[in-house]
Design a protein around this motif. Structure first.
Motif, PDB file in Angstrom:
ATOM      1  N   ARG A 195       0.827  -1.205   0.000  1.00 50.22           N
ATOM      2  CA  ARG A 195       0.000   0.000   0.000  1.00 50.22           C
ATOM      3  C   ARG A 195       0.866   1.262   0.000  1.00 50.22           C
ATOM      4  O   ARG A 195       1.943   1.289   0.587  1.00 50.22           O
ATOM      5  N   ARG A 196       0.319   2.303  -0.613  1.00 47.42           N
ATOM      6  CA  ARG A 196       0.963   3.608  -0.619  1.00 47.42           C
ATOM      7  C   ARG A 196      -0.030   4.643  -0.086  1.00 47.42           C
ATOM      8  O   ARG A 196      -1.210   4.627  -0.459  1.00 47.42           O
ATOM      9  N   GLU A 197       0.450   5.530   0.778  1.00 49.87           N
ATOM     10  CA  GLU A 197      -0.376   6.607   1.304  1.00 49.87           C
ATOM     11  C   GLU A 197       0.357   7.931   1.085  1.00 49.87           C
ATOM     12  O   GLU A 197       1.545   8.044   1.365  1.00 49.87           O
ATOM     13  N   GLY A 198      -0.382   8.940   0.616  1.00 42.99           N
ATOM     14  CA  GLY A 198       0.196  10.241   0.369  1.00 42.99           C
ATOM     15  C   GLY A 198      -0.575  10.952  -0.721  1.00 42.99           C
ATOM     16  O   GLY A 198      -1.643  10.501  -1.131  1.00 42.99           O
ATOM     17  N   PRO A 199      -0.047  12.048  -1.247  1.00 44.55           N
ATOM     18  CA  PRO A 199       1.177  12.709  -0.776  1.00 44.55           C
ATOM     19  C   PRO A 199       0.912  13.570   0.451  1.00 44.55           C
ATOM     20  O   PRO A 199      -0.202  14.016   0.680  1.00 44.55           O
ATOM     21  N   PHE A 200       1.976  13.797   1.245  1.00 45.88           N
ATOM     22  CA  PHE A 200       1.886  14.580   2.468  1.00 45.88           C
ATOM     23  C   PHE A 200       2.894  15.721   2.426  1.00 45.88           C
ATOM     24  O   PHE A 200       4.003  15.569   1.920  1.00 45.88           O
ATOM     25  N   ALA A 201       2.504  16.855   3.001  1.00 46.54           N
ATOM     26  CA  ALA A 201       3.454  17.955   3.176  1.00 46.54           C
ATOM     27  C   ALA A 201       4.486  17.609   4.233  1.00 46.54           C
ATOM     28  O   ALA A 201       5.634  18.042   4.167  1.00 46.54           O
ATOM     29  N   GLN A 202       4.044  16.819   5.226  1.00 44.72           N
ATOM     30  CA  GLN A 202       4.915  16.428   6.316  1.00 44.72           C
ATOM     31  C   GLN A 202       4.630  14.992   6.707  1.00 44.72           C
ATOM     32  O   GLN A 202       3.473  14.614   6.909  1.00 44.72           O
ATOM     33  N   LEU A 203       5.686  14.201   6.809  1.00 45.09           N
ATOM     34  CA  LEU A 203       5.589  12.825   7.284  1.00 45.09           C
ATOM     35  C   LEU A 203       6.425  12.691   8.546  1.00 45.09           C
ATOM     36  O   LEU A 203       7.570  13.154   8.594  1.00 45.09           O
ATOM     37  N   ILE A 204       5.868  12.038   9.560  1.00 44.67           N
ATOM     38  CA  ILE A 204       6.579  11.777  10.801  1.00 44.67           C
ATOM     39  C   ILE A 204       6.405  10.302  11.127  1.00 44.67           C
ATOM     40  O   ILE A 204       5.280   9.799  11.148  1.00 44.67           O
ATOM     41  N   VAL A 205       7.509   9.607  11.355  1.00 41.23           N
ATOM     42  CA  VAL A 205       7.471   8.228  11.846  1.00 41.23           C
ATOM     43  C   VAL A 205       7.993   8.314  13.273  1.00 41.23           C
ATOM     44  O   VAL A 205       9.187   8.454  13.505  1.00 41.23           O
ATOM     45  N   THR A 206       7.073   8.244  14.233  1.00 43.57           N
ATOM     46  CA  THR A 206       7.396   8.718  15.578  1.00 43.57           C
ATOM     47  C   THR A 206       7.143   7.689  16.667  1.00 43.57           C
ATOM     48  O   THR A 206       6.254   6.844  16.564  1.00 43.57           O
ATOM     49  N   ASN A 207       7.928   7.814  17.719  1.00 43.69           N
ATOM     50  CA  ASN A 207       7.830   6.975  18.911  1.00 43.69           C
ATOM     51  C   ASN A 207       7.158   7.714  20.061  1.00 43.69           C
ATOM     52  O   ASN A 207       6.893   7.117  21.098  1.00 43.69           O
ATOM     53  N   VAL A 208       6.917   9.026  19.881  1.00 41.18           N
ATOM     54  CA  VAL A 208       6.409   9.871  20.964  1.00 41.18           C
ATOM     55  C   VAL A 208       5.255  10.729  20.456  1.00 41.18           C
ATOM     56  O   VAL A 208       5.160  11.050  19.275  1.00 41.18           O
ATOM     57  N   GLY A 209       4.392  11.138  21.385  1.00 44.96           N
ATOM     58  CA  GLY A 209       3.242  11.953  21.027  1.00 44.96           C
ATOM     59  C   GLY A 209       3.529  13.438  21.002  1.00 44.96           C
ATOM     60  O   GLY A 209       2.695  14.225  20.578  1.00 44.96           O
ATOM     61  N   SER A 210       4.717  13.840  21.463  1.00 46.41           N
ATOM     62  CA  SER A 210       5.113  15.244  21.446  1.00 46.41           C
ATOM     63  C   SER A 210       5.911  15.521  20.178  1.00 46.41           C
ATOM     64  O   SER A 210       6.809  14.764  19.821  1.00 46.41           O
ATOM     65  N   TYR A 211       5.578  16.612  19.512  1.00 43.16           N
ATOM     66  CA  TYR A 211       6.266  16.981  18.270  1.00 43.16           C
ATOM     67  C   TYR A 211       6.907  18.351  18.462  1.00 43.16           C
ATOM     68  O   TYR A 211       6.214  19.346  18.678  1.00 43.16           O
ATOM     69  N   GLY A 212       8.234  18.382  18.418  1.00 39.47           N
ATOM     70  CA  GLY A 212       8.944  19.633  18.615  1.00 39.47           C
ATOM     71  C   GLY A 212       8.859  20.169  20.029  1.00 39.47           C
ATOM     72  O   GLY A 212       9.229  21.313  20.286  1.00 39.47           O
ATOM     73  N   GLY A 213       8.382  19.338  20.973  1.00 30.23           N
ATOM     74  CA  GLY A 213       8.216  19.796  22.339  1.00 30.23           C
ATOM     75  C   GLY A 213       7.041  20.736  22.524  1.00 30.23           C
ATOM     76  O   GLY A 213       6.836  21.266  23.617  1.00 30.23           O
ATOM     77  N   ILE A 214       6.221  20.925  21.447  1.00 29.74           N
ATOM     78  CA  ILE A 214       5.119  21.890  21.489  1.00 29.74           C
ATOM     79  C   ILE A 214       3.803  21.233  21.096  1.00 29.74           C
ATOM     80  O   ILE A 214       2.802  21.333  21.794  1.00 29.74           O
ATOM     81  N   TRP A 215       3.784  20.556  19.932  1.00 26.24           N
ATOM     82  CA  TRP A 215       2.556  19.928  19.455  1.00 26.24           C
ATOM     83  C   TRP A 215       2.273  18.642  20.215  1.00 26.24           C
ATOM     84  O   TRP A 215       3.169  17.992  20.741  1.00 26.24           O
ATOM     85  N   ARG A 216       0.977  18.251  20.212  1.00 25.35           N
ATOM     86  CA  ARG A 216       0.574  16.905  20.588  1.00 25.35           C
ATOM     87  C   ARG A 216       0.007  16.228  19.350  1.00 25.35           C
ATOM     88  O   ARG A 216      -0.859  16.763  18.673  1.00 25.35           O
ATOM     89  N   LEU A 217       0.526  15.058  19.052  1.00 24.55           N
ATOM     90  CA  LEU A 217       0.104  14.302  17.882  1.00 24.55           C
ATOM     91  C   LEU A 217      -1.038  13.356  18.244  1.00 24.55           C
ATOM     92  O   LEU A 217      -1.134  12.893  19.384  1.00 24.55           O
TER      93      LEU A 217
END
Length: 305
Positions: A195-217
């Protein structure tokens, strides 16, 4: 036989936080010594020295204490210390994503109390490698891989870096130029089932729910569930990006037609038309797309409150 004094090694990037780590280092050493630990200190003077020091550890430690930002933590993780060595982090960096996600203490006395309490959590890490024709070695990371706007910003900031630390203000100019001047879209997820998903302006493959110490994912992301979570953000321009930023800051970002989420053990990231673009690992340049991420479950032990 007299009991053996428990030993701790502190590894510190003294320049982290504009010298904050250097100021907190003696306080951290003294706070740990006051609780009965024999404390050694290693201060880095250049890139990769902390990884090299941790890679040759021979004696058993009660804990390895890290003074620095997320990049310093990643240096330790790259040495692959394994789940038997507890890692305690006193965050002194710019974003401090790990500390925000886990609610880690920010002061030496509180860190020493946490270490003495001995509560730990075994968490996942991951490794990534670029898939260009020349091939690349695997790179271990703990928090997240990103492709799209954030990776272009990281790439721009690090290319202009002239020593010292990367405070948050250094990101303002590149962020504005890229958000208002770059094409949007172009990043794709390719799953093991084809499967393919996209296109995206931003892709994050993450281990944590905090993004940049500011956002909540969104997605109920956990650092210890054996998976990393793919977050894809669709945006056609700056207004779409600022929508995501505002909702993320307010903890109101939700999975919908503009926000994709799926947990994975392995995934490939490609750019539109096969054109290479930067990717980042824990806030540092990682290479160029395409790249793959493989999760390494239960490989790191963290000391937690």
């Amino acid at each position: 036989m007299a009991p053996t004094t428990p030993r701790i090694l502190i590894v510190a990037n003294p320049n982290s936080g504009g010298g904050k780590a250097r100021r907190l280092l003696p306080l951290t050493r003294d706070a740990l010594a006051a609780r009965g630990y024999s404390v050694q200190v290693f201060e880095s003077t250049g890139p990769d020295q902390i990884r090299q020091r941790v890679a040759v550890l021979e004696d058993r430690l009660a804990a390895l204490v890290i003074l620095g930002g997320d990049g310093t933590v990643r240096e330790v993780v790259q040495a692959e210390p394994g789940p038997d060595l507890p890692l305690a982090v006193l965050p002194t960096g710019s974003a401090n994503v790990l500390a925000t996600d886990l609610g880690l203490p920010r002061q030496p006395e509180a860190l020493a109390e946490m270490v003495a309490a001995g509560k730990t959590l075994v968490v996942d890490s991951a490794r990534a490698r670029g898939l260009d024709p020349e091939g690349q070695e695997w790179q271990t990371f703990l928090l997240m891989a990103g492709a799209g706007l954030d990776a272009r910003i990281v790439d721009a900031v690090h290319r202009k870096r002239a020593g010292g630390t990367l405070g948050k203000l250094r990101y303002v100019g590149p962020t504005l130029r890229i958000v208002f001047g770059q094409k949007y879209g172009g990043q794709w997820l390719v799953f093991d089932d084809g499967r393919r998903e996209g296109p995206f302006a931003q892709l994050i493959v993450t281990n944590v729910g905090s993004y940049g110490g500011i956002w909540r994912l969104p997605g109920g992301i956990r650092i210890d569930d054996g998976y990393f979570d793919c977050i894809g953000l669709r945006a056609r321009g700056p207004l779409g990006w600022f929508r995501h930023a505002i909702l993320g800051t307010l903890n109101r970002l939700r999975v919908d037609k503009k926000v994709f989420h799926e947990a994975v053990g392995h995934v490939r990231v490609e750019s539109e038309g096969g054109e290479p673009s930067p990717f980042q690992l824990d806030g540092d340049p990682g290479g160029r797309t395409p790249f793959e991420v493989e999760v390494l479950p239960g490989t790191i032990r963290l000391v937690v409150p």
